[in-house]
Scaffold this motif. Structure first.
Motif, PDB file in Angstrom:
ATOM      1  N   HIS A 139      37.523  66.284  60.247  1.00 47.19           N
ATOM      2  CA  HIS A 139      38.421  65.133  60.303  1.00 47.19           C
ATOM      3  C   HIS A 139      39.689  65.427  59.506  1.00 47.19           C
ATOM      4  O   HIS A 139      40.792  65.064  59.901  1.00 47.19           O
ATOM      5  N   LEU A 142      41.907  67.678  61.431  1.00 44.54           N
ATOM      6  CA  LEU A 142      42.565  66.950  62.514  1.00 44.54           C
ATOM      7  C   LEU A 142      43.764  66.168  61.995  1.00 44.54           C
ATOM      8  O   LEU A 142      44.828  66.171  62.593  1.00 44.54           O
TER       9      LEU A 142
ATOM     10  N   VAL B  91      37.578  65.175  66.841  1.00 42.93           N
ATOM     11  CA  VAL B  91      37.601  66.380  66.021  1.00 42.93           C
ATOM     12  C   VAL B  91      37.047  67.583  66.769  1.00 42.93           C
ATOM     13  O   VAL B  91      36.841  68.640  66.159  1.00 42.93           O
ATOM     14  N   TYR B  94      38.343  71.056  66.247  1.00 44.29           N
ATOM     15  CA  TYR B  94      38.115  71.659  64.933  1.00 44.29           C
ATOM     16  C   TYR B  94      36.656  71.928  64.655  1.00 44.29           C
ATOM     17  O   TYR B  94      36.287  72.213  63.517  1.00 44.29           O
TER      18      TYR B  94
END
Lengths: 477, 476
Positions: A139, A142, B91, B94
């Motif tokens: 997170h 991001l 996300v 990632y």
């Protein structure tokens, strides 16, 4: 005349509360951003020193083990024997290849939170080694970081536009523009004077606060290339600022009221800084999509299966050429296993190479497309430039990866002959170490200056057009 | 009355040139992002399905070999993509796409898509969620900043209020007008999105996709309503429309760009995570415990001797190699659960900070909810990791049980050595069922994002109350 202009403009600006608010907000944001940058660099340094410590500890341990085994000649399972070159190369002895943070790394976190700064190099396949990643909440990756690059790329233009969008239109609406131009001064000179004062304030705040923060954060200004990088940084901050000031002059030259100007500059900011980069990303990943890693995994696995299947055949052929080496026993079995593994690994690497190459070619095409498109968005140019100054961009990481590849080959070059000679590892210190060679400063300078030029040229153009249009500026009504 | 005001607002807005340009931009970007999202989803989904089938086939078609070799060969698990990832990729860029399930190790997911892209990726992908969370609020701000302040400057506000229109009705009417304009723009995009979702009906992965879609729409509507309320409230109270615009743009900027970054800093400051090298070192230290292994093995051997009623380990009718391998796995499993559990719990605590941070900025709240419902947040990823790890342990247990059940007779004799180690074939491989993953229920998602939902509700209620309070106190 210019001096009088500047002094007058400075007095007017000083009395305007907005400018103070803007200055304070900016300074606070920069201070906070630098704290973040310095903390990140500290984290990377801490992780790298932890890696170095782990490596020395481990090597001391296995050297002690090796010495004990050589002395006592106690039996030990081959998989647990640090003298076994296969085990030394893959499990007991691997060393770290590290990318130290560049002198100005606190300025832009860039890709350094996503692309790892250290790799544990063993005899494993190259893709396994460089596929490792640092631990970070996805997170957070991001969302991005509040570093100096973020403040400069996003906030700095907004603040420039906030103090310049009405520099002419407000004077016109108040009626003071006509009075000012009754003096022997042209509108162009007046505008330039206003811009200079505002530029000095904003650029001064940026450079001043960041320098203070950098120095107090312990940036190694004595390191080679540090002064050059500081110079580059000041140049790009000035270039980026210049671009937005030129844009403001161009917008002002249209003679629209303040409210309209506000909408126009807000839209331009949104377009150039928020929307275009994402759109470029969209374009590049749609037109040059990188082939799936998933397919790559499967292709490599199929290649491994084929190579492993051929492994015994490879070994049989080896012994046909060297019948004197086929002696039998557990020692033989271990050596056979080691040699098969080397042969199989080489074979897999050879078969997997075309798949990986196709992958990297497509990625390179994507990068080239972005490299061309980015001249349309100053935000992307600036981000790239700041990443290069801080040494946290993709080019420096590629430079590092190339060295990791060479070191990986060197490591295998140390271990594989020991395997074929069926020699034990007795001195762990002889295993090669990784030495990082920093990029030539000239290469960094070149990249950053190209980006800076990509900002300066449009700036000069817009300023020129804007100043020319000012000749026909409706000073009254 | 409200409906009449709403209709007037809507008509006025549609005729405004500003609106046409902005509407075209928002609609264009929404459609583009949905189209790209759909294509990416279709591609990745197909790749993962093909790869999952291929890895299963590779497992089943292994040659005859010792079951422990098969355990080392392992299988790959590929994280499936949820259809709602079309709207919000969360996300996913990632997080790794594949994990190797092998013996003795809980591996990490490898190959984050973002690491394979250029630095521009960090500016964000223009997903539909990004459009809805960042662009639409800006659209709302630009359309409503002059709702009250502009009317006040033109003098029409005084006229309206003199007609006896209640300020609350006026506010609601304007809100409804903006809502209708927004609906006009977003409805085509929403229909397209639903059509795209319907087309991706592989059905298998996302149970309750219908519910998730409905909830997603509702939460986004709440988010937009909050922005409409805030915008109208500021417009009613600001001295001039210019001031209203500046304040609202500052709020939008703080909400979209600053809040999440500051929340990230606070989260990692409150709940720090270790570096990779420290994490590995700690885990390896716990794994390399030969005395612990001996103790476990001794305990298990004693247990087995009691079970089979024999006096010595040699008399056991099972292969001890299988027992020792399984005890090794059990020890490893405990260590992995402890270390990875601690790490993932830290990530979840950080994510809770993001959710609670929604109190300061509604974007944080809607982002967490949106990712949760789309199945692209960390909780979902952890759910998959747990399922994949359970499958890995199943494979290990099956292989080790088989080794245990086939002791090589007369071990140590030349006869046994000639016969070689125990090998198994495809009947054993087929004993391991294929990896079936079921997505968690919508209620699970809602439970995980309860803080964000609460924050969204708080924002909506407070903003609406604030908007509806009488504006007669302000000079008109």
């Amino acid at each position: 005349m210019i001096a009088r202009l500047l002094r007058h403009e400075w007095r007017v600006l000083r009395a305007d509360a907005t400018v103070w608010v803007v200055g304070v907000v900016f300074a606070a944001a920069i201070g906070y951003a630098m704290v973040n940058g310095v903390r990140w660099v500290a984290f990377v340094r801490h992780a790298e020193s932890a890696a170095t410590a782990e490596e020395s500890e481990r090597h001391a341990q296995i050297q002690a083990q090796i010495d004990a085994l050589q002395r006592d000649r106690k039996p030990v399972a081959p998989f647990g024997d640090p003298r076994n070159p296969t085990m030394f190369g893959s499990r007991f002895g691997p060393r770290y290849a590290m990318l130290p943070p560049a002198p100005l790394a606190a300025v832009a976190i860039g890709q350094s939170d996503l692309l790892p700064s250290y790799f544990k190099v063993s005899t494993d396949a190259r893709e396994t080694i460089v596929g490792a990643s640092e631990i970070e909440n996805p997170h957070r990756l991001l969302v991005g970081r509040f570093d100096l690059a973020f403040v400069i790329v996003f906030l700095y233009p907004l603040l420039i536009l906030a103090v310049t969008y009405n520099m002419l239109s407000s004077e016109k609406e108040q009626g003071t523009l006509a009075l000012a131009l009754a003096q022997p001064v042209g509108l162009g000179t007046l505008t330039i004077g206003k811009v200079i004062v505002r530029a000095l304030v904003l650029v001064g705040v940026v450079v001043g606060v960041s320098m203070i923060a950098l120095v107090s954060g312990g940036a190694s200004l004595g390191a080679p290339g540090a002064i050059a990088r500081i110079g580059l940084w000041m140049a790009v901050v000035a270039a980026y600022g210049g671009l937005w000031f030129a844009l403001a002059v161009l917008v002002a030259s249209f003679g629209r009221p303040s409210a309209t100007n506000a909408t126009i500059v807000a839209t331009l900011w949104l377009l150039l800084v928020v929307m275009l980069p994402s759109l470029f990303n969209l374009l590049a990943t749609t037109i040059h999509p990188v082939p799936s890693r998933v397919e790559m995994i499967q292709a490599v696995r199929v290649a491994s299966d084929e190579a492993a299947g051929a492994g015994s055949a490879l070994l049989a052929r080896y012994y046909e050429d060297h019948p004197e080496l086929a002696t039998g026993g557990a020692e033989q079995a271990m050596n056979d296993f080691n040699i098969i593994r080397v042969a199989v690994d080489d074979d897999v690497a050879k078969r997997a190479r075309p798949v990986v190459d196709r992958y990297e070619r497509q990625l390179a095409r994507q990068q080239t497309m972005i490299d061309r498109l980015r001249f349309l968005s100053p935000a992307v140019l600036m981000q790239d430039a700041l990443n290069d100054v801080a040494g946290t961009g993709v080019p420096r990481h590629r430079h590092f990866l190339a060295q990791v590849d060479r070191y990986h080959a060197q490591w295998r070059g140390f271990v594989v002959p020991l395997i074929f000679q069926k020699t034990r590892v007795t001195n762990a210190d002889l295993a090669p170490r990784f030495e990082y060679q920093e990029e030539a400063t000239a290469a960094v300078v070149r990249r950053v200056l190209i980006a800076a030029l990509g900002m300066v040229i449009p700036a000069v153009l817009m300023a020129f057009i804007g100043l020319r249009r000012l000749r026909r500026y409706p000073v009254v009504g | 009355m409200i409906r009449r005001i709403a209709r007037k607002e809507l008509t006025e807005m549609i005729r405004d040139g500003r609106f046409r340009v902005l509407a075209a931009a928002v609609l264009g970007v929404s459609v583009l992002s949905l189209a790209v999202g759909w294509k990416q989803y279709a591609d990745i989904s197909r790749q993962h399905q093909v790869a999952q089938a291929a890895t299963r086939s590779q497992w089943l078609h292994q040659t005859t070999k010792n079951p422990h070799s098969a355990a080392h060969y392992g299988v790959y698990a590929f994280k499936p993509k949820s259809p709602l990832a079309i709207v919000d990729t969360g996300v996913d860029p990632y997080m790794g796409v594949a994990v190797w399930l092998e013996a003795h190790k809980q591996n990490e997911f490898k190959y984050r898509p973002a690491a394979d892209r250029t630095a521009v990726e960090r500016f964000g992908e223009m997903t539909a969620a990004e459009t809805l969370q960042v662009l639409v609020p800006l659209f709302i701000v630009l359309m409503t900043f002059s709702a009250f302040a502009g009317e006040r400057e033109q003098g029409t506000l005084r006229q309206l209020l003199s007609l006896g229109v209640k300020p609350r009705d006026l506010a609601l009417g304007k809100a409804a007008g903006v809502g209708a304009a927004l609906g006009l723009i977003l409805l085509p995009a929403a229909l397209l999105g639903v059509a795209a979702l319907a087309l991706t009906s592989d059905g298998g992965f996302l149970s309750g996709s219908v519910w998730r879609t409905i909830l997603l729409v509702l939460f986004y509507l709440a988010y937009f309503a909050t922005f409409v309320a805030i915008s109208l409230g500021v417009s009613a109270r600001a001295r001039s429309s210019r001031l209203a615009l500046v304040l609202l743009l500052a709020f939008w900027f703080a909400n979209s760009l600053i809040a999440s970054r500051v929340a990230a800093d606070v989260a990692s400051w409150l709940h720090p995570t270790p570096s990779a090298v420290e994490f590995q070192k700690a885990m390896e230290a716990d794994l390399n415990q030969p005395q612990e292994m001996e103790r476990r093995l001794a305990l298990r051997t004693a247990e087995l001797m009691r079970q089979y009623r024999v006096d010595s380990p040699e008399a056991l009718p099972i292969a001890m190699q299988g027992v020792s391998l399984q005890e090794g796995e059990n020890h490893g499993d405990e260590v992995f659960d402890a270390h990875y559990g601690r790490l993932f719990d830290t990530f979840e605590r950080q994510n809770t900070v993001y959710q609670v941070g929604g109190l300061a900025a509604p974007m944080l709240a809607i982002r967490s909810v949106s990712m949760g419902l789309a199945g692209t947040d960390f909780n979902q990823h952890r759910h998959f990791i747990t399922a994949a790890e359970a499958y890995r342990r199943l494979i290990q247990r099956t292989m080790n049980d088989d080794i245990m059940a086939h002791p090589v007779k007369g071990g140590g004799t030349a006869d046994a050595e000639r016969r070689g180690p125990y090998v198994a074939g495809s009947e054993l491989w087929a004993k391991v069922p294929p990896f079936e993953y079921e997505a968690p229920a919508t209620s699970w998602v809602l439970a995980n994002t309860r803080w964000s939902i609460a924050m969204l509700a708080v924002w909506l209620i407070l903003a609406s109350v604030w908007m509806s309070r009488p504006i007669a106190t302000r000079a008109i």
